[in-house]
Design an enzyme around this catalytic site. Structure first.
Site, short mmCIF file in Angstrom:
data_model
loop_
_atom_site.label_atom_id
_atom_site.label_comp_id
_atom_site.label_asym_id
_atom_site.label_seq_id
_atom_site.Cartn_x
_atom_site.Cartn_y
_atom_site.Cartn_z
N GLY A 42 6.19 23.23 22.59
CA GLY A 42 7.42 23.07 21.52
C GLY A 42 7.69 23.89 20.57
N GLU A 97 3.56 24.55 14.24
CA GLU A 97 3.79 23.55 14.98
C GLU A 97 5.20 23.06 14.89
OE1 GLU A 97 3.15 21.75 17.66
OE2 GLU A 97 1.61 20.33 17.37
N ASP A 101 3.36 14.12 14.19
CA ASP A 101 3.57 12.74 14.66
C ASP A 101 2.32 11.99 14.17
OD1 ASP A 101 5.10 10.65 15.79
OD2 ASP A 101 4.31 11.00 17.76
N LYS A 129 7.17 13.47 10.94
CA LYS A 129 7.19 12.04 10.79
C LYS A 129 6.39 11.28 10.26
CE LYS A 129 8.63 11.95 15.71
NZ LYS A 129 8.87 11.04 16.90
N PHE A 150 12.76 9.64 18.21
CA PHE A 150 12.46 10.63 18.98
C PHE A 150 13.52 11.93 19.11
CE2 PHE A 150 11.10 12.81 22.81
CZ PHE A 150 9.66 12.84 22.98
N VAL A 151 12.90 13.22 18.71
CA VAL A 151 13.98 14.14 18.79
C VAL A 151 13.48 15.27 19.81
CG1 VAL A 151 14.64 13.95 16.34
CG2 VAL A 151 12.38 15.24 16.87
N ARG A 163 14.66 21.48 25.73
CA ARG A 163 14.03 22.46 24.85
C ARG A 163 15.06 23.27 24.26
NH1 ARG A 163 8.33 21.77 24.82
NH2 ARG A 163 7.42 20.93 26.77
P1 IMP Z 1 0.59 14.16 17.37
O1 IMP Z 1 -0.65 14.41 18.09
O2 IMP Z 1 0.91 12.65 17.38
O3 IMP Z 1 0.90 14.48 16.14
O4 IMP Z 1 1.78 14.77 18.33
C1 IMP Z 1 2.47 15.94 18.05
C2 IMP Z 1 3.06 16.41 19.37
O5 IMP Z 1 3.57 15.39 20.11
C3 IMP Z 1 3.95 17.42 18.96
O6 IMP Z 1 3.56 18.62 19.10
C4 IMP Z 1 5.17 17.13 20.12
O7 IMP Z 1 4.83 17.95 21.28
C5 IMP Z 1 4.91 15.70 20.44
N1 IMP Z 1 5.93 14.89 19.93
C6 IMP Z 1 5.90 14.07 18.89
N2 IMP Z 1 6.90 13.66 18.39
C7 IMP Z 1 7.81 14.08 19.30
C8 IMP Z 1 9.27 13.80 19.20
O8 IMP Z 1 10.13 13.15 18.62
N3 IMP Z 1 9.87 14.78 20.10
C9 IMP Z 1 9.24 15.67 20.94
N4 IMP Z 1 8.22 15.79 20.96
C10 IMP Z 1 7.23 14.99 20.15
MG MG Z 2 3.76 20.17 20.77
#
Ligand code: IMP
Ligand code: MG
Length: 174
Positions: A42, A97, A101, A129, A150-151, A163
């Site tokens: 990402g 990053e 999330d 977020k 969700f983006v 992407r």
């Molecule tokens: P976390 O461990 O929940 O903080 O996840 C982070 C990862 O989840 C990011 O690096 C993204 O790859 C993916 N992710 C979280 N939210 C989104 C979204 O809204 N769109 C796309 N990927 C997301």
């Molecule tokens: Mg990621």
């Protein structure tokens, strides 16, 4: 129901903010090299723009971390799918990053990288977020705080699609 991407942040808004972040980071690190560690996949677009907006000498490295399956929610299980090929001991490290999330991925990664004794360790994320946080993470540089939507686009995917969109879009029902 069909999912459609609706523009949320335009390419111009993103460029402006990424350049501000580059200035801020350049000022914070007068001396390089900074090891910019981008989290695949990402962060690849953000890395390309951010690295060129940073004036401090930098090196580019990649790590693969998997925490998501093919859907919109985290599987909660984090593992390294591609490790660094270099030592970061004694170096400034900035994790690059796409989005924070739940914070689960970065909490895990900070743990892994701290054990390798970098000179400093910080995080730059394009999107945050905060409402979704399950683990507190100290993020030094945030591009945009966004609501719980969700983006996709600018590197971010939904099941590997979208992407290559220039803008960041909210993926919602038509
Ligand atoms: P976390 O461990 O929940 O903080 O996840 C982070 C990862 O989840 C990011 O690096 C993204 O790859 C993916 N992710 C979280 N939210 C989104 C979204 O809204 N769109 C796309 N990927 C997301
Ligand atoms: Mg990621």
């Amino acid at each position: 129901m069909a999912l459609v991407p609706r523009v949320f942040l335009t390419a111009e808004q993103i460029q402006k903010r990424v350049h501000e972040m580059g200035d801020e980071i350049s000022a914070k690190y007068p001396e390089g090299p900074i090891y910019l560690i981008a989290i695949l996949k990402g962060a690849f677009v953000f890395l390309a723009d951010l690295s060129r907006a940073i004036r401090t000498p930098s090196r580019i490295e990649f790590m693969g971390i998997s925490s998501y399956g093919r859907g919109k929610t985290s599987s909660g299980q984090v593992r390294v799918t591609k490790d660094l090929d270099v030592s970061i001991e004694g170096h400034h490290v900035l994790i690059v990053e796409d989005i924070v999330d739940s914070g689960v991925t970065l909490t895990y990664l900070l743990n892994v990288l701290e054990q390798r004794r970098p000179k400093s360790l910080a995080i730059a994320t394009l999107l945050d977020k905060p409402e979704r946080r399950l683990r507190p993470v100290d993020v030094s540089y945030v591009g945009f705080k966004i609501p719980d939507e969700f983006v996709v686009g600018y590197g971010l995917d939904f099941a590997e699609d979208y992407r290559n969109l220039k803008d960041i879009c909210i993926l919602g029902e038509a």
